[in-house]
Design an enzyme around this catalytic site. Structure first.
Site, PDB file in Angstrom:
ATOM      1  CG  ASN A 164      -3.602  -2.204   7.010  1.00 19.28           C
ATOM      2  OD1 ASN A 164      -3.521  -1.831   5.842  1.00 19.28           O
ATOM      3  ND2 ASN A 164      -4.608  -2.914   7.460  1.00 19.28           N
ATOM      4  CE  LYS A 222      -3.986  -2.103   2.366  1.00 22.80           C
ATOM      5  NZ  LYS A 222      -4.924  -1.933   3.503  1.00 22.80           N
ATOM      6  CE1 TYR A 246      -9.428  -2.751   0.464  1.00 18.62           C
ATOM      7  CE2 TYR A 246      -8.511  -0.877  -0.710  1.00 18.62           C
ATOM      8  CZ  TYR A 246      -8.336  -1.996   0.070  1.00 18.62           C
ATOM      9  OH  TYR A 246      -7.077  -2.383   0.467  1.00 18.62           O
ATOM     10  CG  HIS A 270      -5.428  -6.215  -0.177  1.00 19.34           C
ATOM     11  ND1 HIS A 270      -6.653  -6.098   0.444  1.00 19.34           N
ATOM     12  CD2 HIS A 270      -5.580  -7.132  -1.179  1.00 19.34           C
ATOM     13  CE1 HIS A 270      -7.512  -6.906  -0.175  1.00 19.34           C
ATOM     14  NE2 HIS A 270      -6.888  -7.537  -1.159  1.00 19.34           N
ATOM     15  CD  GLU A 319      -9.325  -8.881  -3.338  1.00 18.56           C
ATOM     16  OE1 GLU A 319     -10.163  -8.560  -2.483  1.00 18.56           O
ATOM     17  OE2 GLU A 319      -8.178  -9.302  -3.033  1.00 18.56           O
TER      18      GLU A 319
HETATM   19  P1  ADP Z   1      -7.892  -6.743   5.746  1.00 17.04           P
HETATM   20  O1  ADP Z   1      -7.106  -5.757   4.892  1.00 17.04           O
HETATM   21  O2  ADP Z   1      -7.074  -7.279   6.886  1.00 17.04           O
HETATM   22  O3  ADP Z   1      -8.548  -7.840   4.929  1.00 17.04           O
HETATM   23  P2  ADP Z   1     -10.531  -5.508   5.949  1.00 17.04           P
HETATM   24  O4  ADP Z   1     -10.861  -6.200   4.676  1.00 17.04           O
HETATM   25  O5  ADP Z   1     -11.454  -5.660   7.105  1.00 17.04           O
HETATM   26  O6  ADP Z   1      -9.060  -5.897   6.459  1.00 17.04           O
HETATM   27  O7  ADP Z   1     -10.404  -3.940   5.677  1.00 17.04           O
HETATM   28  C1  ADP Z   1      -9.804  -3.456   4.483  1.00 17.04           C
HETATM   29  C2  ADP Z   1      -8.889  -2.306   4.839  1.00 17.04           C
HETATM   30  O8  ADP Z   1      -9.661  -1.217   5.344  1.00 17.04           O
HETATM   31  C3  ADP Z   1      -7.877  -2.583   5.948  1.00 17.04           C
HETATM   32  O9  ADP Z   1      -6.703  -3.254   5.498  1.00 17.04           O
HETATM   33  C4  ADP Z   1      -7.567  -1.189   6.448  1.00 17.04           C
HETATM   34  O10 ADP Z   1      -6.656  -0.518   5.572  1.00 17.04           O
HETATM   35  C5  ADP Z   1      -8.920  -0.518   6.330  1.00 17.04           C
HETATM   36  N1  ADP Z   1      -9.640  -0.590   7.609  1.00 17.04           N
HETATM   37  C6  ADP Z   1     -10.282  -1.660   8.143  1.00 17.04           C
HETATM   38  N2  ADP Z   1     -10.825  -1.374   9.338  1.00 17.04           N
HETATM   39  C7  ADP Z   1     -10.525  -0.070   9.574  1.00 17.04           C
HETATM   40  C8  ADP Z   1     -10.800   0.846  10.657  1.00 17.04           C
HETATM   41  N3  ADP Z   1     -11.497   0.441  11.733  1.00 17.04           N
HETATM   42  N4  ADP Z   1     -10.328   2.110  10.559  1.00 17.04           N
HETATM   43  C9  ADP Z   1      -9.636   2.512   9.474  1.00 17.04           C
HETATM   44  N5  ADP Z   1      -9.325   1.706   8.424  1.00 17.04           N
HETATM   45  C10 ADP Z   1      -9.762   0.441   8.480  1.00 17.04           C
HETATM   46 MG    MG Z   2     -10.027  -7.679   3.491  1.00 19.79          MG
END
Ligand code: ADP
Ligand code: MG
Length: 140
Positions: A114, A11, A51, A117, A128
């Site tokens: 974070n 990212k 997304y 992905h 995807e």
């Molecule tokens: P992952 O990436 O671990 O699969 P999710 O699919 O739940 O997680 O969420 C997609 C992305 O959205 C996350 O990687 C993160 O960048 C963002 N995200 C998820 N939850 C939050 C939150 N509570 N606050 C801000 N950003 C979030």
């Molecule tokens: Mg996810």
């Protein structure tokens, strides 16, 4: 065990800090092979489309902002149990909960920024991959 393909992203928070190599190395050390890779700067429409499953979540606006803030490296990974393995190497969504040695534990700045992905299931992996790559770009 089945050879799978999954979709991965490095990212913008991570490309900004020049972590593309370090993150890719963790994936490769886990036995995953990069069979497609390119650097893209997502448009708002591309980020919103990718997304779309999260469009009603409170963090959607922030997510689109962070994903369009700079370049992303989109990749296809291949290997045994690639989908689960990638999720393990990546670590929990919130870096505060991520296990030692994972990408998010070492590199993530916050739950939003974070660093990585990874697809969460075979169906989403296929969707995807197709969102970012055509078949001829996958070279196993
Ligand atoms: P992952 O990436 O671990 O699969 P999710 O699919 O739940 O997680 O969420 C997609 C992305 O959205 C996350 O990687 C993160 O960048 C963002 N995200 C998820 N939850 C939050 C939150 N509570 N606050 C801000 N950003 C979030
Ligand atoms: Mg996810």
């Amino acid at each position: 065990m089945a050879i799978e393909r999954t979709f991965s992203m490095i990212k913008p928070d991570a490309t900004k800090r020049n972590l593309t190599g370090k993150i890719t190395a963790k994936l490769e050390e886990a036995g995953l092979r990069v069979i497609a890779s390119k650097r893209v700067w997502m448009s708002r429409a591309q980020a919103e489309g990718f997304y779309a499953v999260h469009k009603d979540r409170p963090f959607f606006g922030e997510l689109v902002e962070t994903m369009t803030a700079g370049p992303t490296v989109v990749q296809v990974l291949e290997g045994e149990n690639a989908i689960l393995k990638n999720r393990e190497v990546m670590g929990a969504t919130n870096p505060a909960n991520a296990a030692e040695g994972t990408i998010r534990k070492e590199f993530a700045l916050s739950i939003g920024e974070n660093s990585a992905h990874g697809s969460d299931a075979p169906e989403t992996a296929a969707q995807e991959i197709a969102y970012w790559f055509s078949g001829v770009e996958l070279v196993g």
